[in-house]
Design a protein around this motif. Structure first.
Motif, PDB file in Angstrom:
ATOM      1  N   GLU A  30     -27.449   4.821  38.507  1.00  0.00           N
ATOM      2  CA  GLU A  30     -26.757   3.575  38.168  1.00  0.00           C
ATOM      3  C   GLU A  30     -25.464   3.962  37.475  1.00  0.00           C
ATOM      4  O   GLU A  30     -25.480   4.775  36.551  1.00  0.00           O
ATOM      5  CB  GLU A  30     -27.576   2.707  37.200  1.00  0.00           C
ATOM      6  CG  GLU A  30     -28.852   2.123  37.772  1.00  0.00           C
ATOM      7  CD  GLU A  30     -28.625   0.894  38.635  1.00  0.00           C
ATOM      8  OE1 GLU A  30     -27.461   0.475  38.805  1.00  0.00           O
ATOM      9  OE2 GLU A  30     -29.628   0.362  39.151  1.00  0.00           O
ATOM     10  N   GLY A  31     -24.381   3.363  37.900  1.00  0.00           N
ATOM     11  CA  GLY A  31     -23.116   3.656  37.248  1.00  0.00           C
ATOM     12  C   GLY A  31     -22.032   2.770  37.826  1.00  0.00           C
ATOM     13  O   GLY A  31     -22.248   2.094  38.843  1.00  0.00           O
ATOM     14  N   PHE A  70     -13.496  -2.929  40.446  1.00  0.00           N
ATOM     15  CA  PHE A  70     -14.611  -2.062  40.037  1.00  0.00           C
ATOM     16  C   PHE A  70     -15.427  -1.604  41.228  1.00  0.00           C
ATOM     17  O   PHE A  70     -15.479  -2.252  42.264  1.00  0.00           O
ATOM     18  CB  PHE A  70     -15.502  -2.733  38.977  1.00  0.00           C
ATOM     19  CG  PHE A  70     -16.296  -3.913  39.476  1.00  0.00           C
ATOM     20  CD1 PHE A  70     -15.764  -5.186  39.463  1.00  0.00           C
ATOM     21  CD2 PHE A  70     -17.600  -3.739  39.933  1.00  0.00           C
ATOM     22  CE1 PHE A  70     -16.502  -6.278  39.916  1.00  0.00           C
ATOM     23  CE2 PHE A  70     -18.358  -4.822  40.386  1.00  0.00           C
ATOM     24  CZ  PHE A  70     -17.800  -6.097  40.382  1.00  0.00           C
ATOM     25  N   THR A  88     -22.668 -13.376  47.635  1.00  0.00           N
ATOM     26  CA  THR A  88     -22.392 -12.077  47.018  1.00  0.00           C
ATOM     27  C   THR A  88     -23.638 -11.598  46.309  1.00  0.00           C
ATOM     28  O   THR A  88     -24.675 -12.266  46.305  1.00  0.00           O
ATOM     29  CB  THR A  88     -21.199 -12.154  46.044  1.00  0.00           C
ATOM     30  OG1 THR A  88     -20.824 -10.818  45.649  1.00  0.00           O
ATOM     31  CG2 THR A  88     -21.535 -12.951  44.792  1.00  0.00           C
ATOM     32  N   CYS A  89     -23.530 -10.444  45.680  1.00  0.00           N
ATOM     33  CA  CYS A  89     -24.666  -9.871  44.959  1.00  0.00           C
ATOM     34  C   CYS A  89     -25.016 -10.769  43.764  1.00  0.00           C
ATOM     35  O   CYS A  89     -24.136 -11.115  42.966  1.00  0.00           O
ATOM     36  CB  CYS A  89     -24.284  -8.476  44.476  1.00  0.00           C
ATOM     37  SG  CYS A  89     -25.585  -7.660  43.546  1.00  0.00           S
ATOM     38  N   ILE A  97     -17.121  -6.489  50.905  1.00  0.00           N
ATOM     39  CA  ILE A  97     -18.540  -6.358  51.237  1.00  0.00           C
ATOM     40  C   ILE A  97     -18.758  -5.240  52.265  1.00  0.00           C
ATOM     41  O   ILE A  97     -18.070  -5.173  53.278  1.00  0.00           O
ATOM     42  CB  ILE A  97     -19.076  -7.699  51.794  1.00  0.00           C
ATOM     43  CG1 ILE A  97     -19.190  -8.742  50.688  1.00  0.00           C
ATOM     44  CG2 ILE A  97     -20.416  -7.507  52.500  1.00  0.00           C
ATOM     45  CD1 ILE A  97     -20.314  -8.542  49.709  1.00  0.00           C
ATOM     46  N   ASP A 128     -14.029  -7.008  43.436  1.00  0.00           N
ATOM     47  CA  ASP A 128     -15.367  -6.429  43.453  1.00  0.00           C
ATOM     48  C   ASP A 128     -15.429  -5.472  44.640  1.00  0.00           C
ATOM     49  O   ASP A 128     -15.553  -5.887  45.793  1.00  0.00           O
ATOM     50  CB  ASP A 128     -16.415  -7.538  43.577  1.00  0.00           C
ATOM     51  CG  ASP A 128     -17.841  -6.986  43.641  1.00  0.00           C
ATOM     52  OD1 ASP A 128     -17.999  -5.768  43.874  1.00  0.00           O
ATOM     53  OD2 ASP A 128     -18.784  -7.778  43.467  1.00  0.00           O
ATOM     54  N   PHE A 141     -27.749  -9.942  51.238  1.00  0.00           N
ATOM     55  CA  PHE A 141     -28.284 -10.790  50.178  1.00  0.00           C
ATOM     56  C   PHE A 141     -29.057 -11.910  50.866  1.00  0.00           C
ATOM     57  O   PHE A 141     -28.623 -12.425  51.896  1.00  0.00           O
ATOM     58  CB  PHE A 141     -27.160 -11.336  49.317  1.00  0.00           C
ATOM     59  CG  PHE A 141     -26.193 -10.264  48.889  1.00  0.00           C
ATOM     60  CD1 PHE A 141     -26.630  -9.175  48.152  1.00  0.00           C
ATOM     61  CD2 PHE A 141     -24.865 -10.322  49.272  1.00  0.00           C
ATOM     62  CE1 PHE A 141     -25.762  -8.166  47.795  1.00  0.00           C
ATOM     63  CE2 PHE A 141     -23.980  -9.319  48.918  1.00  0.00           C
ATOM     64  CZ  PHE A 141     -24.428  -8.238  48.170  1.00  0.00           C
ATOM     65  N   THR A 184     -14.226 -10.031  47.148  1.00  0.00           N
ATOM     66  CA  THR A 184     -15.305  -9.039  47.202  1.00  0.00           C
ATOM     67  C   THR A 184     -15.297  -8.279  48.517  1.00  0.00           C
ATOM     68  O   THR A 184     -15.373  -8.885  49.593  1.00  0.00           O
ATOM     69  CB  THR A 184     -16.649  -9.763  46.990  1.00  0.00           C
ATOM     70  OG1 THR A 184     -16.595 -10.444  45.722  1.00  0.00           O
ATOM     71  CG2 THR A 184     -17.800  -8.780  46.985  1.00  0.00           C
ATOM     72  N   VAL A 186     -23.602 -10.285  40.250  1.00  0.00           N
ATOM     73  CA  VAL A 186     -22.261 -10.769  39.902  1.00  0.00           C
ATOM     74  C   VAL A 186     -22.383 -12.052  39.070  1.00  0.00           C
ATOM     75  O   VAL A 186     -21.745 -12.195  38.020  1.00  0.00           O
ATOM     76  CB  VAL A 186     -21.436 -10.994  41.187  1.00  0.00           C
ATOM     77  CG1 VAL A 186     -20.165 -11.759  40.907  1.00  0.00           C
ATOM     78  CG2 VAL A 186     -21.125  -9.652  41.845  1.00  0.00           C
ATOM     79  N   ALA A 246     -17.689  -2.988  44.659  1.00  0.00           N
ATOM     80  CA  ALA A 246     -18.952  -2.295  44.372  1.00  0.00           C
ATOM     81  C   ALA A 246     -19.461  -1.548  45.607  1.00  0.00           C
ATOM     82  O   ALA A 246     -19.990  -0.448  45.499  1.00  0.00           O
ATOM     83  CB  ALA A 246     -20.008  -3.287  43.887  1.00  0.00           C
ATOM     84  N   GLN A 247     -19.299  -2.145  46.781  1.00  0.00           N
ATOM     85  CA  GLN A 247     -19.840  -1.552  48.005  1.00  0.00           C
ATOM     86  C   GLN A 247     -18.796  -0.780  48.793  1.00  0.00           C
ATOM     87  O   GLN A 247     -19.038  -0.444  49.944  1.00  0.00           O
ATOM     88  CB  GLN A 247     -20.397  -2.658  48.918  1.00  0.00           C
ATOM     89  CG  GLN A 247     -21.502  -3.478  48.285  1.00  0.00           C
ATOM     90  CD  GLN A 247     -22.146  -4.437  49.279  1.00  0.00           C
ATOM     91  OE1 GLN A 247     -21.730  -4.533  50.422  1.00  0.00           O
ATOM     92  NE2 GLN A 247     -23.162  -5.141  48.826  1.00  0.00           N
ATOM     93  N   SER A 249     -19.271   0.474  42.309  1.00  0.00           N
ATOM     94  CA  SER A 249     -20.631   0.733  41.833  1.00  0.00           C
ATOM     95  C   SER A 249     -21.056   2.133  42.240  1.00  0.00           C
ATOM     96  O   SER A 249     -20.746   2.595  43.340  1.00  0.00           O
ATOM     97  CB  SER A 249     -21.602  -0.288  42.413  1.00  0.00           C
ATOM     98  OG  SER A 249     -22.939   0.127  42.190  1.00  0.00           O
ATOM     99  N   SER A 295     -22.991   0.703  34.978  1.00  0.00           N
ATOM    100  CA  SER A 295     -23.283   0.047  36.265  1.00  0.00           C
ATOM    101  C   SER A 295     -22.019  -0.677  36.726  1.00  0.00           C
ATOM    102  O   SER A 295     -21.081  -0.863  35.938  1.00  0.00           O
ATOM    103  CB  SER A 295     -24.422  -0.978  36.129  1.00  0.00           C
ATOM    104  OG  SER A 295     -24.016  -2.052  35.301  1.00  0.00           O
ATOM    105  N   GLY A 296     -22.017  -1.078  37.978  1.00  0.00           N
ATOM    106  CA  GLY A 296     -20.923  -1.910  38.463  1.00  0.00           C
ATOM    107  C   GLY A 296     -20.879  -3.225  37.690  1.00  0.00           C
ATOM    108  O   GLY A 296     -19.807  -3.700  37.314  1.00  0.00           O
ATOM    109  N   SER A 297     -22.049  -3.794  37.448  1.00  0.00           N
ATOM    110  CA  SER A 297     -22.105  -5.050  36.689  1.00  0.00           C
ATOM    111  C   SER A 297     -21.536  -4.875  35.289  1.00  0.00           C
ATOM    112  O   SER A 297     -20.870  -5.775  34.761  1.00  0.00           O
ATOM    113  CB  SER A 297     -23.544  -5.537  36.556  1.00  0.00           C
ATOM    114  OG  SER A 297     -24.208  -5.462  37.773  1.00  0.00           O
TER     115      SER A 297
END
Ligand SMILES: *Cc1c(COP(=O)(O)O)cnc(C)c1O
Length: 404
Positions: A182-183, A169, A75-76, A123, A147, A348, A121, A79, A149-150, A171, A47-49
């Motif tokens: 998920e990855g 990273f 943020t998410c 976003i 981050d 969020f 991040t 995180v 992720a998005q 997501s 996952s991204g996390s």
């Protein structure tokens, strides 16, 4: 808006899977994406996390005396949970007014010699101000983890996001564009750091039959249901149930709990992702074309601010992120459009300190701009099925509710 709609639009643009993606094959997902975005080798995680935790654990092993991780207060929630699970302290830092970037003064207040990392991040495909995060972090000897992720595919100054900081990273979760259900993908420019990350990732990601099967089923479900008819069942129904129950946190899927799973990613999902990845550049380009068509329309409505690319950055467009003049107006729009199948949603729900389940994980902090952003922002999914007629309806509601 009470009409029963023919289809259900998703809140973000995910890359749909095709039947031919599902055959077993080569597991070269990470290599393929690295080639596409022009990055050093990417490390695949569950996952991204998980990618973020690998980054944090590796940094913490290098600097055991530093324990604080500075993240945007908007943020998410994952995180913050990841920081906590990595055994570190979350430091929420306020954002700029009407934006998701760190407020430069708050960032400098949040950074001292106890800071392990700062996490700018990106976003919703928009490129964050990494240069300022780097300046603040370097001044106190902290690292920068981007981050993204998005924002897989977004570029800044002619390079992929994730490469300006020490690490970055992405997501591969559902709804974040390219997905294996998920990855995550982790990147570092410095080869020595990268080999440490590979080692940490390997230690954390044990084969796990239970999670592996769950994720495979999830990916099959995504293939079957990520289309307007299927989304009604998979997304629309649970959404409307959560909204009726007055539970916005559940409505956007912000309801997470610890521990976040850590496990290896099996061969089949890697092969599926690798095949789908071939279509990613064209998919992102189509999203950009829709954005070029729709953003001017949205921006022409007085009192609507659409977050766009900063100079010399080229973001991706999974959704449109809007900030309205007042929270009352924002709420009036959502009352009409959120349950109506147009892919209108919120990002969020709260600023990090304001989630009930964050008590004891995120310290109570005064973050007025993050709270204001949560109260005045909304998103419009930029999926392949968003038509001009859909956008006209959305704009009509924006205009009509403006003085409510
Ligand atoms: C989704 C997301 C994450 C976490 O990624 P997962 O793959 O869901 O673990 C981290 N940061 C942001 C901004 C996100 O949107």
């Amino acid at each position: 808006m009470s009409d029963r709609r023919r289809h259900e639009l998703p809140p973000t643009a995910g890359l749909p899977l095709q039947l031919a993606d599902l055959w077993p094959g080569r597991r070269d997902l990470a290599t393929r994406v690295a080639t596409q975005i022009g990055s050093p080798p990417l490390i695949l995680t569950c996952s991204g996390s998980a990618a973020f935790m690998v980054a944090l654990k590796t940094l913490a092993a290098r600097n055991p005396q530093r324990r604080r991780v500075v993240v945007p207060a908007y943020t998410c929630p994952l995180v913050a949970l990841a920081v906590h699970q990595a055994g570190l302290e979350v430091v929420p830092c306020d954002v700029r007014h009407s934006h998701f970037d760190f407020d430069p003064d708050s960032l400098r207040n949040a950074c001292d010699e106890r800071a392990l990392a700062v996490v700018p991040t990106h976003i919703g495909g928009r490129v964050a101000d990494v240069a300022d995060a780097l300046a603040a972090a370097r001044a106190v000897g902290a690292a920068v983890i981007e981050d993204a992720a998005q924002s897989l595919g977004a570029r800044a100054h002619h390079a992929s996001v994730g490469l300006a900081g020490d690490m970055g990273f992405f997501s591969l979760a559902t709804g974040k564009g390219l997905t294996i259900y998920e990855g995550g993908l982790l990147v570092a420019r410095d080869p020595r750091l990268r080999s440490e990350l590979v080692r940490t990732a390997h230690e954390l990601a044990r084969p796990d039959f239970h999670w592996q099967s769950r994720r495979c089923l999830g990916l099959l479900g995504y293939w079957a249901l990520y289309r307007p008819r299927g989304l009604r069942l998979a997304y629309g129904k649970p959404l409307r149930r959560a909204l009726r129950a007055n539970d916005p946190v559940r409505a956007v899927g912000d309801d997470f709990s610890l521990p976040l799973p850590l496990h290896a990613v099996g061969t089949w999902r890697q092969a599926v992702g690798a095949r789908a990845a071939v279509r990613l550049p064209d998919f992102l380009y189509a999203c950009l074309e829709r954005a070029r068509r729709h953003v001017p329309h949205l921006k022409s409505i007085a009192g609507v601010r659409v977050l766009e690319d900063a100079p010399d950055t080229f973001g991706t467009w999974p959704f449109f992120l809007l900030v309205l003049e007042s929270s009352r107006w924002r709420d009036a729009v959502l009352e009409q459009l959120w349950p109506a199948g147009f892919g209108v949603s919120r990002l969020f729900i709260h600023a990090l300190p304001d989630y009930d389940y964050m008590q004891g994980i995120v310290p109570a902090t005064d973050v007025p701009n993050a709270r204001d952003f949560a109260a005045r922002s909304l998103t419009i999914g930029n999926s392949p099925w968003l038509t001009d007629a859909d956008m006209d309806r959305i704009c009509e509601v924006l205009e009509r509710t403006r003085c409510s």
